[in-house]
Design a protein around this motif. Structure first.
Motif, PDB file in Angstrom:
ATOM      1  N   LEU A  88      10.147   1.872  -3.866  1.00  0.00           N
ATOM      2  CA  LEU A  88      10.472   2.689  -2.880  1.00  0.00           C
ATOM      3  C   LEU A  88       9.088   3.331  -2.184  1.00  0.00           C
ATOM      4  O   LEU A  88       8.962   4.523  -3.283  1.00  0.00           O
ATOM      5  N   GLY A  89       8.641   2.933  -1.340  1.00  0.00           N
ATOM      6  CA  GLY A  89       7.483   3.285  -0.900  1.00  0.00           C
ATOM      7  C   GLY A  89       8.106   4.355   0.458  1.00  0.00           C
ATOM      8  O   GLY A  89       8.692   4.517   1.059  1.00  0.00           O
ATOM      9  N   PRO A  90       6.801   5.188   0.438  1.00  0.00           N
ATOM     10  CA  PRO A  90       6.548   5.868   1.937  1.00  0.00           C
ATOM     11  C   PRO A  90       6.572   5.064   3.193  1.00  0.00           C
ATOM     12  O   PRO A  90       5.866   3.802   3.415  1.00  0.00           O
ATOM     13  N   VAL A  91       7.224   5.331   4.557  1.00  0.00           N
ATOM     14  CA  VAL A  91       7.100   5.030   5.743  1.00  0.00           C
ATOM     15  C   VAL A  91       6.488   5.394   6.958  1.00  0.00           C
ATOM     16  O   VAL A  91       6.598   5.695   7.816  1.00  0.00           O
ATOM     17  N   ALA A  92       5.628   7.031   6.511  1.00  0.00           N
ATOM     18  CA  ALA A  92       4.697   7.362   7.434  1.00  0.00           C
ATOM     19  C   ALA A  92       4.222   6.034   8.210  1.00  0.00           C
ATOM     20  O   ALA A  92       3.334   6.268   9.379  1.00  0.00           O
ATOM     21  N   TRP A  93       3.155   5.761   7.114  1.00  0.00           N
ATOM     22  CA  TRP A  93       2.218   4.217   7.065  1.00  0.00           C
ATOM     23  C   TRP A  93       2.568   3.465   6.962  1.00  0.00           C
ATOM     24  O   TRP A  93       3.269   3.063   5.685  1.00  0.00           O
ATOM     25  N   ARG A  94       1.741   2.241   7.180  1.00  0.00           N
ATOM     26  CA  ARG A  94       1.911   0.952   7.035  1.00  0.00           C
ATOM     27  C   ARG A  94       1.533   0.928   5.011  1.00  0.00           C
ATOM     28  O   ARG A  94       0.548   1.538   4.810  1.00  0.00           O
ATOM     29  N   THR A  95       1.903  -0.107   3.968  1.00  0.00           N
ATOM     30  CA  THR A  95       1.470  -0.004   2.986  1.00  0.00           C
ATOM     31  C   THR A  95       0.819  -1.360   2.785  1.00  0.00           C
ATOM     32  O   THR A  95       1.360  -2.184   3.045  1.00  0.00           O
ATOM     33  N   PRO A  96      -0.986  -1.580   2.313  1.00  0.00           N
ATOM     34  CA  PRO A  96      -1.630  -0.289   2.026  1.00  0.00           C
ATOM     35  C   PRO A  96      -1.880   0.897   3.395  1.00  0.00           C
ATOM     36  O   PRO A  96      -1.796  -0.675   4.515  1.00  0.00           O
ATOM     37  N   PRO A  97      -2.319   1.636   3.879  1.00  0.00           N
ATOM     38  CA  PRO A  97      -2.648   1.839   4.947  1.00  0.00           C
ATOM     39  C   PRO A  97      -3.529   1.791   5.338  1.00  0.00           C
ATOM     40  O   PRO A  97      -5.247   0.808   5.217  1.00  0.00           O
ATOM     41  N   ARG A  98      -4.633   1.959   6.916  1.00  0.00           N
ATOM     42  CA  ARG A  98      -4.794   0.918   7.810  1.00  0.00           C
ATOM     43  C   ARG A  98      -6.793   1.923   7.542  1.00  0.00           C
ATOM     44  O   ARG A  98      -7.612   1.759   7.699  1.00  0.00           O
ATOM     45  N   GLY A 134      -3.749   7.565   4.752  1.00  0.00           N
ATOM     46  CA  GLY A 134      -2.138   7.150   3.668  1.00  0.00           C
ATOM     47  C   GLY A 134      -2.198   7.787   2.490  1.00  0.00           C
ATOM     48  O   GLY A 134      -2.445   6.167   2.265  1.00  0.00           O
ATOM     49  N   PRO A 135      -2.910   8.576   1.917  1.00  0.00           N
ATOM     50  CA  PRO A 135      -2.902   8.842   0.076  1.00  0.00           C
ATOM     51  C   PRO A 135      -1.658   8.401  -0.310  1.00  0.00           C
ATOM     52  O   PRO A 135      -1.853   6.857  -1.581  1.00  0.00           O
ATOM     53  N   TRP A 136      -0.452   8.359  -0.114  1.00  0.00           N
ATOM     54  CA  TRP A 136       0.905   8.243  -0.502  1.00  0.00           C
ATOM     55  C   TRP A 136       1.189   6.571  -0.840  1.00  0.00           C
ATOM     56  O   TRP A 136       1.336   5.624  -1.587  1.00  0.00           O
ATOM     57  N   GLU A 137       0.604   6.051   0.680  1.00  0.00           N
ATOM     58  CA  GLU A 137       0.809   4.526   0.639  1.00  0.00           C
ATOM     59  C   GLU A 137      -0.283   3.740  -0.058  1.00  0.00           C
ATOM     60  O   GLU A 137       0.223   2.470  -0.814  1.00  0.00           O
ATOM     61  N   LEU A 138      -1.357   4.483   0.473  1.00  0.00           N
ATOM     62  CA  LEU A 138      -2.864   4.158  -0.809  1.00  0.00           C
ATOM     63  C   LEU A 138      -1.995   3.359  -2.287  1.00  0.00           C
ATOM     64  O   LEU A 138      -2.288   2.576  -2.565  1.00  0.00           O
ATOM     65  N   HIS A 152      -2.291  10.071 -13.730  1.00  0.00           N
ATOM     66  CA  HIS A 152      -3.502  10.012 -12.324  1.00  0.00           C
ATOM     67  C   HIS A 152      -3.288   9.092 -11.709  1.00  0.00           C
ATOM     68  O   HIS A 152      -3.213   7.806 -12.588  1.00  0.00           O
ATOM     69  N   HIS A 153      -3.761   9.419 -10.718  1.00  0.00           N
ATOM     70  CA  HIS A 153      -3.831   7.956  -9.863  1.00  0.00           C
ATOM     71  C   HIS A 153      -5.404   7.492 -10.194  1.00  0.00           C
ATOM     72  O   HIS A 153      -6.149   7.931 -11.174  1.00  0.00           O
ATOM     73  N   GLY A 154      -5.053   5.866  -9.889  1.00  0.00           N
ATOM     74  CA  GLY A 154      -6.436   4.840 -10.094  1.00  0.00           C
ATOM     75  C   GLY A 154      -6.840   4.105  -8.843  1.00  0.00           C
ATOM     76  O   GLY A 154      -6.146   4.422  -7.697  1.00  0.00           O
ATOM     77  N   VAL A 171     -10.905   7.411   8.734  1.00  0.00           N
ATOM     78  CA  VAL A 171     -12.094   6.000   8.721  1.00  0.00           C
ATOM     79  C   VAL A 171     -11.167   5.458   7.395  1.00  0.00           C
ATOM     80  O   VAL A 171     -10.699   5.677   6.562  1.00  0.00           O
ATOM     81  N   GLY A 172     -10.919   4.514   8.185  1.00  0.00           N
ATOM     82  CA  GLY A 172     -10.537   3.095   6.788  1.00  0.00           C
ATOM     83  C   GLY A 172     -11.241   2.588   5.797  1.00  0.00           C
ATOM     84  O   GLY A 172     -12.188   3.726   5.754  1.00  0.00           O
ATOM     85  N   PRO A 173     -11.209   2.114   5.432  1.00  0.00           N
ATOM     86  CA  PRO A 173     -10.999   1.477   3.664  1.00  0.00           C
ATOM     87  C   PRO A 173     -12.389   0.624   4.225  1.00  0.00           C
ATOM     88  O   PRO A 173     -13.220   0.790   2.846  1.00  0.00           O
ATOM     89  N   ALA A 174     -12.710  -0.200   5.691  1.00  0.00           N
ATOM     90  CA  ALA A 174     -14.226  -1.054   5.550  1.00  0.00           C
ATOM     91  C   ALA A 174     -15.274   0.342   5.649  1.00  0.00           C
ATOM     92  O   ALA A 174     -16.708  -0.117   5.551  1.00  0.00           O
ATOM     93  N   ASP A 175     -15.180   0.871   6.342  1.00  0.00           N
ATOM     94  CA  ASP A 175     -15.782   2.319   6.387  1.00  0.00           C
ATOM     95  C   ASP A 175     -16.259   4.059   5.052  1.00  0.00           C
ATOM     96  O   ASP A 175     -17.288   4.359   5.446  1.00  0.00           O
ATOM     97  N   ARG A 176     -15.511   3.490   4.572  1.00  0.00           N
ATOM     98  CA  ARG A 176     -15.427   5.079   3.488  1.00  0.00           C
ATOM     99  C   ARG A 176     -16.271   4.657   2.428  1.00  0.00           C
ATOM    100  O   ARG A 176     -16.987   5.740   2.184  1.00  0.00           O
ATOM    101  N   ALA A 177     -16.688   3.035   1.672  1.00  0.00           N
ATOM    102  CA  ALA A 177     -17.987   2.657   0.925  1.00  0.00           C
ATOM    103  C   ALA A 177     -18.609   3.859   1.275  1.00  0.00           C
ATOM    104  O   ALA A 177     -19.626   4.467   0.746  1.00  0.00           O
ATOM    105  N   GLU A 178     -19.361   3.935   2.924  1.00  0.00           N
ATOM    106  CA  GLU A 178     -20.456   3.181   3.044  1.00  0.00           C
ATOM    107  C   GLU A 178     -21.058   4.958   2.838  1.00  0.00           C
ATOM    108  O   GLU A 178     -22.385   5.314   3.254  1.00  0.00           O
ATOM    109  N   ILE A 179     -19.483   5.358   4.094  1.00  0.00           N
ATOM    110  CA  ILE A 179     -20.023   7.162   3.913  1.00  0.00           C
ATOM    111  C   ILE A 179     -19.821   8.348   3.189  1.00  0.00           C
ATOM    112  O   ILE A 179     -21.045   8.901   2.828  1.00  0.00           O
TER     113      ILE A 179
END
Length: 350
Positions: free
Chosen positions: A17-27, A30-34, A162-164, A237-245
């Motif tokens: 049962l996931g949250p619905v504030a954001w898409r799963t996985p988030p764009r 959305g940490p809970w969705e992630l 702990h989260h993974g 910032v979405g997943p595509a840019d997160r690692a670079e930043i």
């Protein structure tokens, strides 16, 4: 053939049962969705029969079900209170089809836990306030905390997990960079203004990433300092840019003013090899290895001094720390043990 052996021939059926504030996985945010997404995909990979109740635009290898068309935080035409309640009611109506229901929502499903026709497990992603505790105390649910620091003494827990994170999406950046980064929602809790002050005193540029959760705080305490040079704001910032930043930074600043339950951005930064300078609150002592993967401090002054020596820390040790403790496979393993422990107390083949 004995009934028990017949039952064992089918995989465990789990409703997530996931949250619905954001898409799963988030764009983007959305940490809970992630976390819900990472766990769901991990369970599917282990052969469980998983149904994910989430927004209907979600992406998953599980069976997707639900009624909320998209995240209410992304659509001003949706009333979050209404759609979240309907989402929960819809999932609980189907709960008898599953061996276990695993909730990643806040307190509302607990108010209706008596209507859940399967064992209910709730991951407590954080308490928004003391006022919601009666819903937890009265509910028929097992609880997992995401850190030992975030446990409420009024509740019994079956585990702390702990989260993974998906390390393949956060490659190691051995060189790092010369600037600082603050990664999280723009809110007094996250200490965005303090991060700006720390960077200014350390004479280092700062990049800020995150949704604006407190508009007046942003206007009064953050925006006046954004000049595109010494202080840059990149938005959410979405997943595509997160690692670079994160990977191209000297250190992540995390001067929180609340007892944070976990802190995904902290682990994500360390996965890239970037050490963390965080205020010693909440789960930070469980996540950051002080003096190895970063520094835990109490004041802005201490943070400035820590930034001055953060570049001397071993970035490879930061990465190794995350690989050993915060990989997604470890998280899935631990949840599977909890699932089987809960199911073993019920009339179940597991």
């Amino acid at each position: 053939m004995p009934l028990q052996r017949l039952l064992h021939q089918r995989p465990m059926k789990v409703a997530v049962l996931g949250p619905v504030a954001w898409r799963t996985p988030p764009r983007h945010y959305g940490p809970w969705e992630l976390v819900t997404s990472l766990l769901t995909e991990g369970l599917v990979a282990r052969g469980l029969d998983v149904t994910l109740f989430a927004t209907l635009d979600s992406h998953t290898g599980a069976t997707l079900d639900g009624i909320c068309p998209n995240g209410y935080a992304e659509d001003p035409g949706l009333d979050g209170r209404v759609w979240e309640a309907m989402h929960i009611a819809y999932a609980l109506e189907r709960s008898g089809e599953f061996d276990l229901v695993h909730s990643h929502l806040d307190w509302l499903p607990l108010a209706f836990s008596a209507h859940c026709r399967a064992p209910l497990l709730t991951t407590v992603h954080g308490f928004s306030g003391k006022g919601i505790l009666p819903a937890y105390a009265r509910a028929r649910s097992s609880y997992v905390s995401i850190s030992d620091a975030d446990r409420a003494p009024e509740l019994d827990y079956v585990a702390t997990i702990h989260h993974g994170i998906d390390l393949t999406e956060l490659p190691y950046a051995p060189e790092g960079g010369t600037g600082l980064v603050a990664f999280g929602r723009i809110h007094p809790d996250k200490g965005t203004a303090e991060a700006i002050d720390i960077a200014r005193r350390a004479n280092l540029p700062l990049t800020i990433c995150g949704i604006v959760q407190d508009e007046s705080y942003f206007i009064e305490r953050v925006r006046p300092h954004i000049d595109g040079d010494r202080v840059r704001y990149l938005g959410s910032v979405g997943p595509a840019d997160r690692a670079e930043i994160l990977g191209n930074s000297l250190a992540l600043l995390h001067p929180i003013s609340f007892d944070e339950p976990f802190g995904l951005s902290v682990v994500e930064a360390m996965a890239c090899g970037t050490p963390v300078v965080a205020f010693r609150r909440g789960s930070m002592p469980e996540v950051v290895d002080d003096g190895v993967t970063g520094f835990l401090v109490h004041t802005v002054e201490e943070a400035v001094r820590a930034v001055g020596v953060a570049g001397a820390l071993d970035r490879a040790a930061c990465r190794k720390h995350v690989e050993e403790r915060f990989g997604v496979d470890r998280m899935v393993d631990e949840y599977l043990r909890v699932y089987r422990d809960i199911a073993s107390t019920e009339l179940s083949p597991w």
